[in-house]
Scaffold this active site. Structure first.
Site, PDB file in Angstrom:
ATOM      1  CE1 TYR A   8      -3.345  -2.746   0.567  1.00  0.00           C
ATOM      2  CE2 TYR A   8      -4.558  -0.883   1.461  1.00  0.00           C
ATOM      3  CZ  TYR A   8      -4.525  -2.181   0.976  1.00  0.00           C
ATOM      4  OH  TYR A   8      -5.688  -2.890   0.893  1.00  0.00           O
ATOM      5  CE  LYS A  25       0.173 -17.350   1.970  1.00  0.00           C
ATOM      6  NZ  LYS A  25      -0.373 -18.635   2.350  1.00  0.00           N
ATOM      7  CG  ASP A  50      -3.188 -19.181   3.864  1.00  0.00           C
ATOM      8  OD1 ASP A  50      -2.439 -18.803   4.778  1.00  0.00           O
ATOM      9  OD2 ASP A  50      -2.842 -20.039   3.035  1.00  0.00           O
ATOM     10  CG  ASP A 108      -8.062  -3.109   3.285  1.00  0.00           C
ATOM     11  OD1 ASP A 108      -9.120  -2.888   3.894  1.00  0.00           O
ATOM     12  OD2 ASP A 108      -7.772  -2.537   2.221  1.00  0.00           O
TER      13      ASP A 108
END
Ligand code: NAP
Length: 419
Positions: free
Chosen positions: A159, A229, A282, A306
Site C-alpha cells: 500500500y 504470510k 489464509d 484490510d
C-alpha cells in the site's frame, strides 16, 4: 495557524498535547473537532454521526464544535483539488478528527486519499474493533463469539504506493535492475509488466505491535496474534512476525509465547500474562469462522489487515456496522471500515452505525469513555428494538425499516432515555 480553505469555528477550544512523550492529550469540555463528511454515502452517514455524537456529548455535560474540512469530491467542487494542504494541517493542529469514506478510482486516476491522509499524518495504526451488538443479524450461528480488535499497520506494505505502470521507462528500469543486478533472471514473464514494492520495516512493524500489546495490557485481553504470510514472503511477512516476537520478548514482562503457555503453564494462562502467538493469514481467515473466540487482539500488516477486518466485519453484521480509527502519536482520525458505496449516495438509506461507532472510538481516545459507552448502548438499544436500516432489515423478520436520518434520530432518543 490560519487557513484559507478551512473555517475555524468561533466557539470551542483546541485539543492540545499535554505530554509529547506519552501522547497524553488535554481535552477541553467544548473541543473543536475537524470532520470530513466524505464521498458517496459520506454525505448521509457524516451528518447522522454528528447528530448522535452531539447528543452523547450533551448528555455527559459537554459539547463539540465541529469544523468542516474537505477532501475528495467536496474539495474538488470547492477548491478544485483532491486533498488541500489546509485539511491535513488542520487535522495536525487539532489532533483529533473524524472522516467518512473517500472514493478511490480503480486503475488510473488519483491515488487513494485515505492512504495519503494516513501517510501525511503518520497515522500508523488502523484499529478496527469487531464486536457483536445485540439484535444485529449475522450469517454465522454465534456472532457473539467475535470480540476482536485488529491493529493494521497503516503506512507500509504494498500500500506504500511504490509501483510502476506497465509500458513505462521506469518499470523497464526496475525490471532490468531486478533481473541483471539482483539475479532474478527469467522470474518475471516477458511482455508488459507492472511492478510494486513491498516495504516492511523493523521500525514500522515494532511500533504497530507495541500498540497492539499496550492495548491488550490496558484492556485485559488474553492474547495478541501476529498475522502474516511468512511461509511465502520470508523477508517481509516473516520478518514482521519475528520483529513482533522480539518486541514482546524484549520490552514486555507480561507476554509469553504459545509454546511457553504449554511448556510452563500446561495450557492454563495465568491472568497476568498475555499470550503472543502467530497465524498464517489464509489459515487465520478460516480460524475467524471456526475458532472465533480464541482471538482477541490481532496485529498485522496493511493488506492482510484490510482483508481480514472486512471478513470479520461480515460476521458481526456487515460493513454498515464495522467501525475503525487511525492512530498516530497523540493523533486520531476515526473512520468507518466501509467505502463510499456510490450507488446509495445521497439516498438517506444506508446504515450510519459504522461511522457512529467510529465516533465512539474517537470519544474514547479523547477520554470521554462515558459518552462513548452511551453511544454504544443507544445503538444497541435501537437495533435490538427492531429499528434498523435496509441492510439489517433484509436479514431479520419484522423490524422497522428506517432511513439513515430516522435511524440517527432513534439513537438520539435512546441516548436521551439512557442518560
Ligand atoms: P463499499 O463502499 O464499502 O460498499 C460495498 C457494499 O458494502 C455496499 O454495496 C453495501 O452492500 C455495503 N455497505 C457499505 N457501506 C454500507 C453502509 N454504511 N450501510 C449499509 N451497507 C453498506 O465498497 P466498494 O464498493 O468496494 O468501494 C466503493 C468506493 O469506496 C471505492 O472507491 C473504494 O476505493 C472506496 N473505499 C473507501 C474507503 C475509505 O474511505 N476508508 C474504504 C473502502 C473503500 P449492499 O449493496 O450489499 O447492501
Amino acid at each position: 495557524m490560519s487557513y484559507d480553505k478551512v473555517e475555524v469555528p468561533e466557539e470551542g477550544q483546541k485539543i492540545t498535547v499535554a505530554d509529547e512523550e506519552t501522547g497524553e492529550l488535554d481535552v477541553p469540555e467544548n473541543p473543536i473537532i475537524p470532520i470530513i463528511h466524505g464521498d458517496g454515502i459520506g454525505t448521509d452517514v457524516g451528518p447522522a454521526a454528528q447528530k448522535v455524537l452531539d447528543a452523547a456529548a450533551e448528555a455527559t455535560g459537554r459539547s463539540i464544535s465541529w469544523m468542516r474540512v474537505y477532501a475528495g469530491e467536496s474539495a474538488r467542487e470547492k477548491y478544485d483539488e483532491n486533498l488541500p494542504d489546509d485539511t491535513v494541517d488542520a487535522i495536525k493542529e487539532f489532533n483529533i478528527a473524524i472522516k467518512g469514506p473517500l472514493t478511490t478510482p480503480v486503475g488510473s486516476g488519483f491515488r487513494s486519499l485515505n492512504v495519503a491522509l494516513r501517510k501525511k499524518l503518520d497515522l500508523y495504526a488502523n484499529v478496527r474493533p469487531t464486536y457483536h451488538l445485540d439484535g444485529v443479524p449475522s450469517p454465522v450461528k454465534h456472532p457473539e463469539k467475535m470480540d476482536m480488535v485488529t491493529f493494521r499497520e497503516n503506512t507500509e506494505d504494498v500500500y506504500a504506493g511504490i509501483e510502476w505502470e506497465a509500458g513505462t521507462d521506469e518499470v523497464e528500469k526496475v525490471k532490468a535492475f531486478v533481473e541483471d543486478e539482483m539475479g532474478y533472471d527469467s522470474t518475471i514473464h516477458d511482455g508488459p509488466v507492472g511492478i510494486g514494492i513491498k516495504p516492511i520495516t523493523e521500525f514500522g512493524s515494532k511500533r504497530l505491535v507495541r500498540e497492539a500489546i499496550d492495548y491488550a495490557i490496558e484492556n485485559d485481553r488474553p492474547s495478541v496474534t501476529l498475522v502474516h504470510k511468512g511461509n511465502i514472503m520470508k523477508f517481509t511477512e516473516a520478518a514482521f512476525r519475528d520483529w513482533g516476537y522480539e518486541v514482546a520478548e524484549e520490552e514486555y514482562d507480561q507476554t509469553i509465547t504459545e509454546d511457553e503457555l504449554w511448556e510452563e503453564y500446561d495450557g492454563e494462562r495465568p491472568e497476568d500474562k498475555i499470550v503472543v502467538k502467530d497465524r498464517i493469514a489464509d489459515n487465520m481467515l478460516q480460524q475467524l469462522l471456526t475458532r472465533t473466540d480464541q482471538y482477541d487482539v490481532i496485529a498485522t500488516m496493511n493488506l492482510n489487515g484490510d482483508y481480514m477486518s472486512d471478513a470479520a466485519g461480515a460476521q458481526i453484521g456487515g460493513l454498515g456496522i464495522a467501525p475503525g480509527a487511525n492512530f498516530g502519536t497523540a493523533r486520531c482520525l476515526a473512520e468507518p471500515v466501509h467505502g463510499s458505496a456510490p450507488k446509495y449516495a445521497g439516498q438517506d438509506k444506508v446504515n450510519p452505525t459504522a461511522m457512529i461507532l467510529s465516533g465512539r472510538l474517537m470519544l474514547e481516545y479523547m477520554g470521554w469513555a462515558d459518552a462513548g459507552q452511551l453511544v454504544r448502548d443507544a445503538v444497541e438499544e435501537t437495533i435490538s428494538s427492531g429499528d434498523v436500516t435496509y441492510d439489517l432489515h433484509r436479514q431479520i423478520e419484522g423490524g422497522n425499516k428506517l432511513a439513515t436520518s430516522e435511524f440517527a434520530d432513534a439513537i438520539v432518543e435512546n441516548i436521551e432515555k439512557l442518560s
